[in-house]
Each structure stands twice: as C-alpha cells, then as structure tokens.
Design an enzyme around this catalytic site. Structure first.
Site, short mmCIF file in Angstrom:
data_model
loop_
_atom_site.label_atom_id
_atom_site.label_comp_id
_atom_site.label_asym_id
_atom_site.label_seq_id
_atom_site.Cartn_x
_atom_site.Cartn_y
_atom_site.Cartn_z
N LYS A 158 39.47 9.10 30.43
CA LYS A 158 39.93 8.96 31.81
C LYS A 158 41.19 9.81 32.01
O LYS A 158 42.08 9.81 31.15
CB LYS A 158 40.22 7.48 32.10
CG LYS A 158 40.55 7.18 33.56
CD LYS A 158 40.81 5.68 33.74
CE LYS A 158 41.02 5.30 35.20
NZ LYS A 158 41.29 3.85 35.37
N SER A 181 38.42 1.90 39.09
CA SER A 181 38.83 3.28 39.20
C SER A 181 38.29 4.19 38.09
O SER A 181 38.21 5.40 38.29
CB SER A 181 40.36 3.36 39.19
OG SER A 181 40.88 2.94 37.95
N SER A 231 39.15 -2.17 36.64
CA SER A 231 38.80 -0.74 36.66
C SER A 231 37.95 -0.26 35.50
O SER A 231 37.49 0.89 35.52
CB SER A 231 40.05 0.12 36.75
OG SER A 231 40.57 0.11 38.06
#
Lengths: 493, 95
Positions: A85, A160, A184
């Site tokens: 990420k 996210s 997330s």
C-alpha cells in the site's frame, strides 16, 4: 461463483509458490515474471497499482534464485511477490499516500515492515492505490485513480487499501500489505473475496507507515487464504524500538499451530451486528457460516455490544482529531507540495495545503480541528474518548464469555463506483462493523464466506481479544477448512 | 449543529487550509450533516467514565541518552521544495 479446478501460477497462494520453488518446479524469477505479465496485461482495467518497479522486482527475484542455487539460507517469503500500500515508506521509491501533496515524495528510509520483508527475501512488485491518506472506503478519494473490483469492474474494491485488495483478488500478487484505521484492510478484503487481517494495535510497528490516526492505525496482511496471512503476519509482527507503541511481546509461529482447531471454541454473535441496514443476502451467508462453525465443533452464543451503534460517531471524532494533528506536518517546508505563489508564511501553508489535499482530507482535517477547538473539545473530542472506553469495555465483557466475535464484515457487497462518493456520511456508515475493532485495539480478520446473487463476494469477520492472533487465525481456519470460498478466483477476462 | 460558511472559513483557517468558494459551500453542507449525525453521542451517559486515549495499555518508553547516527543532511534535504545550500528555504517569517 467460480471455483476453479486448476489454478494458474498467478492464482496460487504464497505457500504453494514456496513449495513450487523448493521442488524446483519454478524459479523466483519465473514467478515474478508471471505476476508482472498479469499486471502489464490487465491492471489498466483494475488500476490497483500506482507504481510497478519491474526491474527492481526481477533483480530481487534473481538474487533469491542465486541464493537458492548456492544453498544459502533463505527467508520465509523467499521469491514471493508482494504488493505494498502506498502509505508505507519505501526507501528510494516514491510514496504518495494517494495524495497530490506527496506526488514527488521519495522516502529516505524504509518502514519497519519493509525491512522485515527484505530480511524474509520477499519480492516487492510495487505500490498500490488507496484513498488519499487512507481516508475512505472505496479508493475514490485517491488523487490518482479509482481502483476496480476484480469481480465486477463497475464496482469499487472497497478501501482504503482497495489497491492492495484488488491486486491480490486479480492475481497480480499473492499477498499484499495494507493498513487499517477503521476497517481499511478488512472491508476491501471482504468486498474482493480475499482474506485481510488487522492485527492488535501494537502488534506490528508503525515506523514508516504514514500516520492518519495514530491510536488506531495498524499495518496488516492480504492473501487468498488464512495460512498466507499467518505466514505474512509472522514476518511483520514484533517489537520495534522506533515505534514506542509497538508491543514488546513474543510473536508466535502462527502458521505452525494454524491447523489445530480451537478446543471448545465459543463464537459470540452480537445481536447489534444483525440490525437494520444489513443486506439480506449478506445476512443469509453469515448465518450459514455460523452453522458451518457449529458443525466444526464451535458453540455459538448470543452476546451484546450495546455501545456499538455509537462507534461510527466516536471514530469520526477520534480519528479526525488525530488526523488534524498528524497532517499538520504537510507545511510545504520540509517535503511535499509548496504553492508557487504566496504572500507570507501563513499564506504559504494555507495555499500549499489547499492545493495539495483533496476534498475528503480537507473535510477530516476541518472536522478534527473543530472537535479539538476551544469551546468544543469537551463536547466532541473528550466525549468521544469516553464513549471509546465504553466500546472497549463492551468487548472486555464479550471476551469473558466467548473466544471470538463473528459477524458480517460489511453491511452490503461491493457498491458501484460513484454510488456513495457524493455523500460522505453514507460512505462512513459502510464501515459500521469494522470500526469498533480499531477503537478497542483488537485484532480482526475478514475471510470469504460466499457470494450474493450477482456473484459478488461476501466477507465474514472474526474479532478477537487483544494479542489473541494465534487463536483468531485458528478459528478462522476452522471455517475456511470446511468451505471452498477461498479457492474462488474472479474470471480474468 | 449546523455550520455556516463563515464558521467553516474560520475552521479552515485554524487548520491552515485555503478553500475555494465552492469548497466552502460544500464543506458547510457536509460538515453540518456529519456533526448532526455525531450528536448521537450526546445520548450516552458518560458522567462516570474516564476518557480512553489508547485501547491497549501504554507505558512511557525510555531509551538511554546515547548519540546515534541519524538521517544525513543531504538525505533530509532531498525532498525539500525550496533549498538554500544546506538549509530549507522559507518565505520571510518576520516583516
């Protein structure tokens, strides 16, 4: 749904890819090339990566092959490609947090988890898309692109960490790292039909994770099955003196004990998690999953988490207050965007931040600023911290009666791109089942438990007491072992 | 409680954010809706409850006060938007 009889190379789990290398059926370079080919061919549709560093990945893979050929000791993730990420700092590789304000930011250091992956001989493929500064539930708040759900490209992958989840679901990487502040990791894992785990607060060092809400943020794993998450968690977990909130507790060999069922497992089912707003097909799949757990020997017990209806309101005060403080560092001085025209220093701050941040980040900074401002701090921020204690004590009581709390990860399956993007509050409410876990600091895992009538994946969430990762993984594995959902892959065409 | 554009402007200034006119209007609308939802918390009786800042027990962590190598000057300045020699460049702070 599409359970594939024979998985292609890139649809394999990390554990299977390790076995292929050990039995000399594939090299790390061949494996890495296969994943890079998939990304090259199909990520223009999925948009999961913000950056792919093919040359660097192949170099790492070849180094693993050479070490193996020389008979040198290898790390536990030797030659396994992984996606990261883009809010996790990677030395020398651009780290944007999905924000224009960090468009040119090249970290001068590696996050703790990146050092751990390096020691484990993992192969880093690149950086994945996210909602700006991890604020969002769909990746639509990314300043660069909206990632797509590999099961239905009209829909979001969740967020996210939507880029990491989509990358694993689309077979662009067998495992990935994400971060989870209010769901997330678990929410996108659920919406993409894969496994995603948020460890206990303090289990994994946050050193080098770009801060959103420091008392809630935690790095965690994505994979196709529970075994790979156990494998990856063991690599990244453990104490790090550079994060004073990281726990000085030993890390168990999660993979070693994984297949031992939890004796007399008591599964708590919170009645509040089956209230209005829960999609009927999701509810049906979760109820069915509870029956599967019963058949595997678990006792299902109704429990109550009476303060859970207040979790979202609490979260959006605590998280935004912390964010407003954390994001004050983006001042256009040391790194990040600086506006080209400004009258004075304060004007330079305001313009740089006004130009560099997107709408949702500005909204959360303002909400947090307001919650902390003179005259409002007692009514908002302190009130939220008190309710946070009540939410935590709900779970303390629950875990006195049961080993794990099981329920839906999200109230619905993946929603369409654009469906909620103009209504921030509607987007916040989609995190209803995942948010309490962060407020209470608990470990949580989402694993696939079926599909709805439109062939969209459904996630099953297991929550555990703090630092009970070993038991949590074993409980999740008990369900996984009795089902085949984790073997399903989306059609790639 | 509802926020008007003037209040939003003030909050944005406290947070050092310059907003465009259309952002002011949409922020007033969205922040008001969120604050209205958050008012749900006022229903909870917290009169005997202490605030919880960290869910997991935290203790102060100390380390020996020893000199250790840290980020070098060139690395620290590598991302600077404005650099003057070995320093960060900023607009005048004092008139």
């Amino acid at each position: 749904m599409a359970v594939i009889d024979e998985l292609s190379l890139t649809e394999q789990t990390a554990s299977a890819l390790l076995a292929l290398q050990e039995s000399k059926k594939a090299t790390a370079e061949e494996i890495t090339r296969a994943f890079l080919r998939e990304i090259e061919a199909r990520d223009s549709e999925i948009k999961s990566f913000l950056l792919v560093n093919a040359e660097h990945a192949l170099e790492q893979a070849r180094r693993v092959d050479q070490k193996r050929a020389r008979g040198e000791p290898l790390g536990v993730l030797a030659g396994i490609p992984i996606a990261i990420k883009d809010n996790i700092c990677t030395k020398g590789t651009r780290t944007t947090c999905g924000s224009k304000i960090l468009e040119k930011f090249i970290p001068p250091y590696d996050a703790h988890v990146m050092e751990k992956l390096g020691q484990a001989d993992a192969v880093v493929l690149g950086k994945t898309n996210l909602d700006e500064f991890a604020m969002g539930s769909s990746t639509e708040n990314s300043a660069y692109q909206t990632s797509r759900n590999p099961w239905d490209k009209e829909r979001v992958p969740g967020g996210s960490s939507g880029g990491s989840a989509a990358a694993v679901a689309a077979s662009f990487a067998p495992i990935a790292l994400g971060s989870d502040t209010g769901g997330s990791i678990r929410q996108p894992a659920g919406l993409c039909g894969i496994v995603g785990m948020k460890p206990t607060y303090g289990r994994v060092s946050r050193y080098g994770l770009v801060a959103y809400a420091s008392s809630l943020d935690q790095i965690g794993a994505f994979s196709h099955d529970v075994a790979d998450t156990a494998l990856l968690l063991k690599v990244i977990a453990g104490h790090d003196s550079r994060d004073s909130t990281s726990a000085p507790l030993p890390v168990a060999d999660y993979l070693l004990s994984l297949d031992q069922p939890v004796k007399d497992l008591t599964v708590g089912v919170a009645k509040e998690y089956f209230s209005s707003g829960l999609d009927s097909e999701v509810e049906k799949a979760v109820r069915q999953a509870l029956k599967v757990l019963e058949s595997a020997g678990a006792k299902v017990k109704e429990i109550s988490l009476p303060y859970s209806p207040y979790a979202i309101a609490t979260y959006y005060l605590v998280a935004t207050a912390e964010a407003s403080s954390n994001l004050a560092r983006y001042d256009g001085v040391h790194y990040g965007h600086r506006s080209s025209s400004h009258a004075n220093l304060i004007d330079m701050y305001c313009k740089s931040r006004g130009e560099g941040f997107g709408a949702e980040v500005k909204r959360r900074i303002m909400l947090g600023t307001y919650a902390l401002s003179s005259g409002y701090i007692d009514a908002y921020y302190l009130k939220a911290l008190k309710v946070r204690r009540l939410i935590r004590s709900d779970f303390d009581k629950a875990f006195a009666e049961c080993d794990v709390v099981v329920g839906p990860t999200s109230p619905t399956c993946a929603f369409k791109v654009g469906e909620k993007s103009s209504d921030p509050l509607a987007m916040y409410l989609s995190d209803i089942y995942t948010i309490s876990c962060n407020l209470a600091g608990l470990p949580g895992i989402s694993i696939p438990c079926g599909f709805n009538s439109q062939n969209l994946p459904i996630g099953l969430q297991f929550l555990g007491a703090p630092f009970s990762e070993e038991k949590l993984l074993r409980a999740a594995r008990m369900y996984e072992k009795a089902t085949a959902w984790h073997l399903a892959r989306p059609k790639s065409k | 409680m509802a926020l008007n554009q003037e209040q939003v402007q003030w909050i944005a200034h406290l947070g050092r954010l310059e907003l465009k006119q259309e952002e002011l209007a949409s922020s007033a609308k969205h922040l008001s809706a969120i604050l209205e939802y958050i008012n749900l918390l006022q229903q909870v009786d917290t009169s005997d409850v202490l605030p919880l800042t960290h869910a997991i027990d935290m203790a102060n962590v100390f380390r020996p006060d020893e000199l250790k190598p840290s980020l070098g000057v060139q690395d620290a300045l590598a991302n600077a938007p404005d650099r003057k020699g070995d320093l960060f460049g900023v607009p005048p702070v004092l008139d």
